[in-house]
Design a protein around this motif. Structure first.
Motif, mmCIF file in Angstrom:
data_model
loop_
_atom_site.group_PDB
_atom_site.id
_atom_site.type_symbol
_atom_site.label_atom_id
_atom_site.label_comp_id
_atom_site.label_asym_id
_atom_site.label_seq_id
_atom_site.Cartn_x
_atom_site.Cartn_y
_atom_site.Cartn_z
ATOM 1 N N THR A 2 0.438 -4.250 4.641
ATOM 2 C CA THR A 2 0.283 -2.881 4.670
ATOM 3 C C THR A 2 -0.838 -2.089 3.690
ATOM 4 O OG1 THR A 2 2.364 -2.353 3.754
ATOM 5 C CG2 THR A 2 1.810 -2.676 6.247
ATOM 6 N N ALA A 3 -1.236 -0.817 4.010
ATOM 7 C CA ALA A 3 -1.682 0.057 3.079
ATOM 8 C C ALA A 3 -0.707 0.322 2.413
ATOM 9 C CB ALA A 3 -2.723 0.884 3.804
ATOM 10 N N ARG A 4 0.410 0.679 2.303
ATOM 11 C CA ARG A 4 1.408 0.748 1.558
ATOM 12 C C ARG A 4 1.813 -0.116 0.372
ATOM 13 N NH1 ARG A 4 5.520 5.177 2.173
ATOM 14 N NH2 ARG A 4 5.262 5.305 4.389
ATOM 15 N N GLU A 18 -1.349 11.940 1.761
ATOM 16 C CA GLU A 18 -1.771 12.811 2.232
ATOM 17 C C GLU A 18 -3.128 13.843 1.871
ATOM 18 O OE1 GLU A 18 0.713 15.508 4.044
ATOM 19 O OE2 GLU A 18 -0.428 16.720 4.864
ATOM 20 N N ALA A 19 -3.565 13.785 0.612
ATOM 21 C CA ALA A 19 -4.880 13.941 0.034
ATOM 22 C C ALA A 19 -5.718 13.288 0.712
ATOM 23 C CB ALA A 19 -4.514 13.598 -1.518
ATOM 24 N N LEU A 20 -5.640 12.194 0.886
ATOM 25 C CA LEU A 20 -6.907 11.096 1.459
ATOM 26 C C LEU A 20 -6.726 11.026 2.778
ATOM 27 C CD1 LEU A 20 -6.939 8.385 -1.485
ATOM 28 C CD2 LEU A 20 -8.841 10.772 -1.311
ATOM 29 N N SER A 21 -5.805 11.451 3.328
ATOM 30 C CA SER A 21 -5.842 11.232 5.103
ATOM 31 C C SER A 21 -5.933 10.275 5.732
ATOM 32 C CB SER A 21 -6.791 12.296 6.617
ATOM 33 O OG SER A 21 -7.490 13.357 5.438
ATOM 34 N N MET A 22 -4.545 9.410 4.208
ATOM 35 C CA MET A 22 -3.769 7.718 4.940
ATOM 36 C C MET A 22 -2.558 7.956 5.773
ATOM 37 S SD MET A 22 -5.415 5.956 1.923
ATOM 38 C CE MET A 22 -4.117 6.070 0.766
ATOM 39 N N ARG A 26 -1.456 -2.877 8.651
ATOM 40 C CA ARG A 26 -1.840 -4.020 7.663
ATOM 41 C C ARG A 26 -3.545 -3.728 7.551
ATOM 42 N NH1 ARG A 26 0.213 -9.480 10.129
ATOM 43 N NH2 ARG A 26 2.333 -9.182 9.801
ATOM 44 N N VAL A 27 -4.028 -4.226 6.176
ATOM 45 C CA VAL A 27 -4.994 -3.992 5.496
ATOM 46 C C VAL A 27 -6.455 -4.252 6.324
ATOM 47 C CG1 VAL A 27 -6.787 -3.790 3.592
ATOM 48 C CG2 VAL A 27 -3.936 -2.482 3.925
ATOM 49 N N LYS A 60 -10.512 3.515 0.564
ATOM 50 C CA LYS A 60 -9.471 4.922 0.592
ATOM 51 C C LYS A 60 -8.102 4.358 -0.158
ATOM 52 C CE LYS A 60 -10.077 7.425 4.168
ATOM 53 N NZ LYS A 60 -9.630 8.942 4.704
ATOM 54 N N VAL A 61 -8.216 3.388 0.519
ATOM 55 C CA VAL A 61 -6.299 2.372 -0.024
ATOM 56 C C VAL A 61 -6.543 2.119 -1.541
ATOM 57 C CG1 VAL A 61 -4.709 0.197 0.413
ATOM 58 C CG2 VAL A 61 -5.606 1.883 2.366
ATOM 59 N N ALA A 62 -7.720 1.174 -1.894
ATOM 60 C CA ALA A 62 -8.033 0.581 -3.430
ATOM 61 C C ALA A 62 -8.291 2.402 -4.243
ATOM 62 C CB ALA A 62 -9.702 0.429 -2.991
#
Ligand SMILES: Nc1ncnc2c1ncn2[C@@H]1O[C@H](COP(=O)(O)OP(=O)(O)OP(=O)(O)O)[C@@H](O)[C@H]1O
Ligand SMILES: [Mg+2]
Length: 243
Positions: free
Chosen positions: A91-93, A119-123, A130-131, A141-143
């Motif tokens: 996942t992104a996290r 929060e800042a990147l609206s994710m 999962r990515v 954005k995840v990167a």
């Protein structure tokens, strides 16, 4: 904070960077502006210790990018467009956590920082998905989140908004501004003066590996007696770097 001194980078006989000199102060947002093939990525890769200069030297936070490469890496966050290097099955996290753990961050610290950046990147909506299923912009954005999670002093961002839609690009711009407020030094590359204009204190215009101008945006306008920065850029480039 960052210094590039007489750097030349050759790939076989081809000179990609031709005697580049730059000096970037702490807390600055510095733009690297140039057309395709100008040498932006090569310059950032040298600063990120991924490439060695053929001649000359570069330092980040006082550390030599060749001799003290590990120290340099501790102090930088990097984002190179295209190859995000994320794990599709995580996942992104989890992707962000994995990276943070490499920097010895505690679980608590990571949780807090991920919350902030999501929060800042609206994710938030997809932070636990999962990515592998993500769009290009979501991955970017995840990167980006991953590149800053260890709270580095310096950010090296190679076209951080490439492939993002307008909303996502604005979120990234705002986030870069927040990073500046937090005292970070940021270099980012772009093809377009309009993007540089939104964010940067100073800009270096490079063309075919050569530095043709370093100036504040105000300084550029005054020097060329023109308020249209895009026009200044295209004129400088079409003159082949001749002033
Ligand atoms: N590994 C390599 N081997 C050979 N030539 C290379 C290599 N990496 C870069 N170059 C060449 O060096 C020049 C500068 O490339 P670089 O990727 O730094 O440009 P750029 O300004 O980032 O361009 P773009 O806007 O397209 O990303 C180009 O002519 C490129 O072909
Ligand atoms: Mg590039």
């Amino acid at each position: 904070m960052i210094k590039v001194e007489n750097v030349i980078k050759k790939f076989n006989d081809f000179t990609a960077i031709d005697n580049l000199n730059l000096e970037i102060s702490e807390g600055e947002i510095f733009g690297l502006l140039g057309e395709n093939g100008a040498g932006k990525t090569t310059t950032l890769r040298i600063l990120a210790t991924m490439l060695k200069p053929t001649q000359g030297k570069a330092t980040v936070c006082g550390y030599d990018t060749v001799k003290d490469d590990a120290k340099v890496r501790e102090n930088i966050g990097i984002l190179f467009g295209g190859e995000t290097g994320l794990y599709d099955r995580l996942t992104a996290r989890e992707n962000i956590e994995y990276f943070g753990e490499l920097y010895d961050m505690s679980k608590d610290e990571l949780k807090k920082e991920i919350e902030k950046v999501a929060e800042a990147l609206s994710m938030k909506e997809y932070i636990d998905k999962r990515v592998g299923t993500f769009s290009k912009g979501m991955k970017q954005k995840v990167a980006f989140a991953r590149s800053i999670i260890h709270n580095p002093k310096v950010l090296l961002l190679d076209e951080p908004t490439s492939g993002l839609d307008v909303t996502a690009a604005v979120e990234v711009h705002n986030f870069i501004k927040e990073c500046k407020k937090a005292g970070k030094t940021i270099i980012f590359s772009s093809h377009t003066m309009s993007e540089i204009e939104k964010l940067c204190d100073r800009v270096a215009i490079i063309h075919k590996g050569k530095l043709i101008e370093t100036n504040t945006l105000k300084g550029l306008k005054e020097k060329y007696n023109n308020d249209d920065l895009e026009e200044i850029f295209t004129t400088l480039i079409s003159n082949g770097g001749e002033k």
